[in-house]
Design a protein around this motif. Structure first.
Motif, mmCIF file in Angstrom:
data_model
loop_
_atom_site.group_PDB
_atom_site.id
_atom_site.type_symbol
_atom_site.label_atom_id
_atom_site.label_comp_id
_atom_site.label_asym_id
_atom_site.label_seq_id
_atom_site.Cartn_x
_atom_site.Cartn_y
_atom_site.Cartn_z
ATOM 1 N N SER A 146 36.518 -21.089 -100.989
ATOM 2 C CA SER A 146 35.103 -21.180 -100.748
ATOM 3 C C SER A 146 34.355 -21.433 -99.431
ATOM 4 O O SER A 146 33.293 -21.706 -99.405
ATOM 5 C CB SER A 146 34.703 -22.394 -101.803
ATOM 6 O OG SER A 146 35.150 -23.558 -101.100
ATOM 7 N N GLN A 154 32.214 -24.447 -92.766
ATOM 8 C CA GLN A 154 31.107 -25.321 -92.731
ATOM 9 C C GLN A 154 31.308 -26.851 -92.075
ATOM 10 O O GLN A 154 30.638 -27.314 -91.526
ATOM 11 C CB GLN A 154 30.324 -25.547 -94.049
ATOM 12 C CG GLN A 154 29.158 -26.276 -94.155
ATOM 13 C CD GLN A 154 28.541 -26.379 -95.424
ATOM 14 O OE1 GLN A 154 29.090 -25.899 -96.417
ATOM 15 N NE2 GLN A 154 27.468 -27.050 -95.466
ATOM 16 N N ARG A 210 28.287 -22.885 -103.999
ATOM 17 C CA ARG A 210 28.347 -22.170 -102.716
ATOM 18 C C ARG A 210 28.405 -20.956 -103.209
ATOM 19 O O ARG A 210 28.173 -20.259 -101.884
ATOM 20 C CB ARG A 210 29.465 -22.788 -101.946
ATOM 21 C CG ARG A 210 29.566 -24.093 -101.651
ATOM 22 C CD ARG A 210 30.805 -24.435 -100.934
ATOM 23 N NE ARG A 210 31.041 -23.580 -99.791
ATOM 24 C CZ ARG A 210 30.665 -24.198 -98.436
ATOM 25 N NH1 ARG A 210 29.864 -24.919 -98.296
ATOM 26 N NH2 ARG A 210 30.799 -23.075 -97.488
ATOM 27 N N SER A 246 30.353 -18.585 -104.255
ATOM 28 C CA SER A 246 31.676 -18.102 -103.726
ATOM 29 C C SER A 246 32.496 -17.918 -104.732
ATOM 30 O O SER A 246 33.890 -17.677 -104.451
ATOM 31 C CB SER A 246 32.143 -18.812 -102.580
ATOM 32 O OG SER A 246 32.298 -20.096 -102.953
#
Length: 455
Positions: free
Chosen positions: A78, A83, A282, A284
């Protein structure tokens, strides 16, 4: 003698590259045939094999393995690490070795949320190693820091390694109690090991950071001064957005286990579901991505359980050939009593880590040595954490350290194998220092379980 030959033949077959499960089961079958023909093995031992195999399949604790694997693979795919690393790199901006410290913090969070060493090392290697080398970091240190941080998933809960160790030690503890004639209701649970590993795991991260800060002070040429970031509301939002989801998931999983609100298997199910929700938020979690997660989960789980089946056959034949009694006698006769026996076992496991994987050692060596050590009076939780720390070094010790292979596969050509080996050596020494601290102060592993469970 046949039991000793069985163990040596298994090690030899593994060195020839035969898959672990088939090396264990196949070699054990040949020795079972040889032992039955020569009268050294009572075939009644093999009659217990079906019950052993069905026991593995019906073991509720081991059901946590595929769920934790699914949780880890989902989070790894993910792009959570990317991040996190960006936010922590900016948080430590302006400090010499700031990027290295951020790698360790992110690695710790990934270890606690994924528990998969390969995924953590590859992800951190792809994201941070080129950046560290581009900014002038010493390549050997950068490689060592990434490899060592990636192995934290072995000891920081929720850890798949601790789940497997908990199952093995639970059986060993019950066996030791029966041998001693004790019928204590106490057992060794995965939750005990999770609680016991929390403080030593965080201390190990602290030792990594102290070593990094010491190097930044004494050898500043190994690092680069990072660009200081401006702290404003936008940065605070980015930081909290990156940190809160994984920390919340870790707290939910670990908190449910440690507080007794859920079993490890139930908490693992919550973690897997939470990881899917995070991936969905997210954006994903496409159908193809979900299929990839499930496929990888099945592959890893199948590998673990096939090794479990092979190890069950190996342990039965080894015990039938008198190997367990032989090891028990050897450990009892060693000079130094329980201290000498523990030092010898830890030394042997550390050396085996140079050539064997942690799963092989967990299912082959630990069942042989744990019951005698527990019969000598060692605390099972302390022994489990010591074994976990020792097995963690197997990922770093050349020539077959898996973390080295993972990073070598994604590292730029400028990073040579010699640099990689040189970089991990100080971190192996730090792990041995942590084991020494745990040996001197066993309460580091036993205090938290005593406070939570009243053991």
């Amino acid at each position: 003698m046949m039991a000793l030959l069985l163990f040596l033949c298994v090690c030899l077959v593994l060195l020839f590259g035969v898959p672990v499960a088939f090396a264990l089961g196949g070699t054990a079958l040949w020795f079972a045939l040889l032992g039955s023909l020569t009268g050294h093995l009572d075939t009644a031992y093999l009659g217990a094999l079906p019950n052993r195999l069905f026991g593995i399949l019906n073991n509720a604790t081991l059901m946590a393995v595929p769920l934790f694997v699914m949780m880890g693979v989902t989070l790894e795919r993910s792009r959570l690490a990317e991040q996190l690393l960006d936010a922590m790199g900016q948080l430590f901006g302006g400090l010499r070795a700031g990027l290295a410290l951020s790698v360790m913090v992110v690695g710790t969070l990934l270890a606690a949320s994924t528990g998969i060493v390969g995924a953590t090392v590859v992800t951190m290697g792809l994201l941070s190693l080129p950046a560290m080398m581009k900014r002038g970091y010493d390549p050997a240190y950068a490689a060592g820091a990434i490899c060592a941080t990636g192995t934290l998933g072995q000891i920081i809960p929720p850890s798949i390694a601790l789940v497997l160790l908990g199952d093995v030690l639970s059986s060993a503890y019950q066996q030791a109690q029966l041998e001693l004639g004790n019928f204590s209701p106490r057992t060794v649970s995965v939750g005990d090991l999770f609680a016991g590993a929390l403080l030593p795991g965080l201390m190990l991260v602290g030792l990594y950071m102290l070593y990094t800060l010491y190097l930044a002070w004494r050898k500043p040429q190994l690092f680069a001064t990072e660009t200081r970031v401006r702290f404003d509301w936008a940065f605070a939002v980015r930081l909290l957005t990156a940190l809160i989801p994984p920390i919340l998931l870790i707290v939910m999983v670990l908190g449910a286990i440690l507080l007794g609100l859920a079993t490890p298997t139930e908490a693992a199910a919550v973690g897997a579901f939470g990881a899917l929700v995070l991936a969905l938020l997210r954006r994903s979690l496409s159908p193809s991505a979900l299929l990839g997660v499930l496929t990888e989960t099945v592959k890893i789980t199948s590998m673990v359980f096939m090794i479990l089946f092979g190890a069950a056959l190996f342990s039965l034949v080894f015990r039938g050939l008198g190997g367990e009694a032989m090891i028990h006698q050897w450990l009892q006769d060693l000079p130094g009593g329980v201290v000498g026996a523990t030092l010898l076992v830890m030394g042997v496991i550390f050396l085996l880590g140079f050539i064997l994987d942690f799963i092989e050692i967990t299912f082959v060596v630990v069942p042989m040595v744990a019951p005698p050590l527990l019969m000598l009076g060692l605390d099972p939780i302390w022994l489990g954490i010591m074994l976990g720390l020792n097995l963690q070094t197997s990922f770093l010790t050349p020539p077959f350290g898996f973390a080295l292979f993972y990073l070598r596969g994604v590292a730029p050509p400028a990073l040579t194998s010699a640099m990689l080996y040189r970089g991990v050596m100080p971190f192996i020494a730090i792990q041995l220092v942590m084991m020494a601290l745990l040996a001197l102060w066993p309460s580091l592993a036993t205090w938290l379980p005593e406070q939570i469970y009243g053991l």
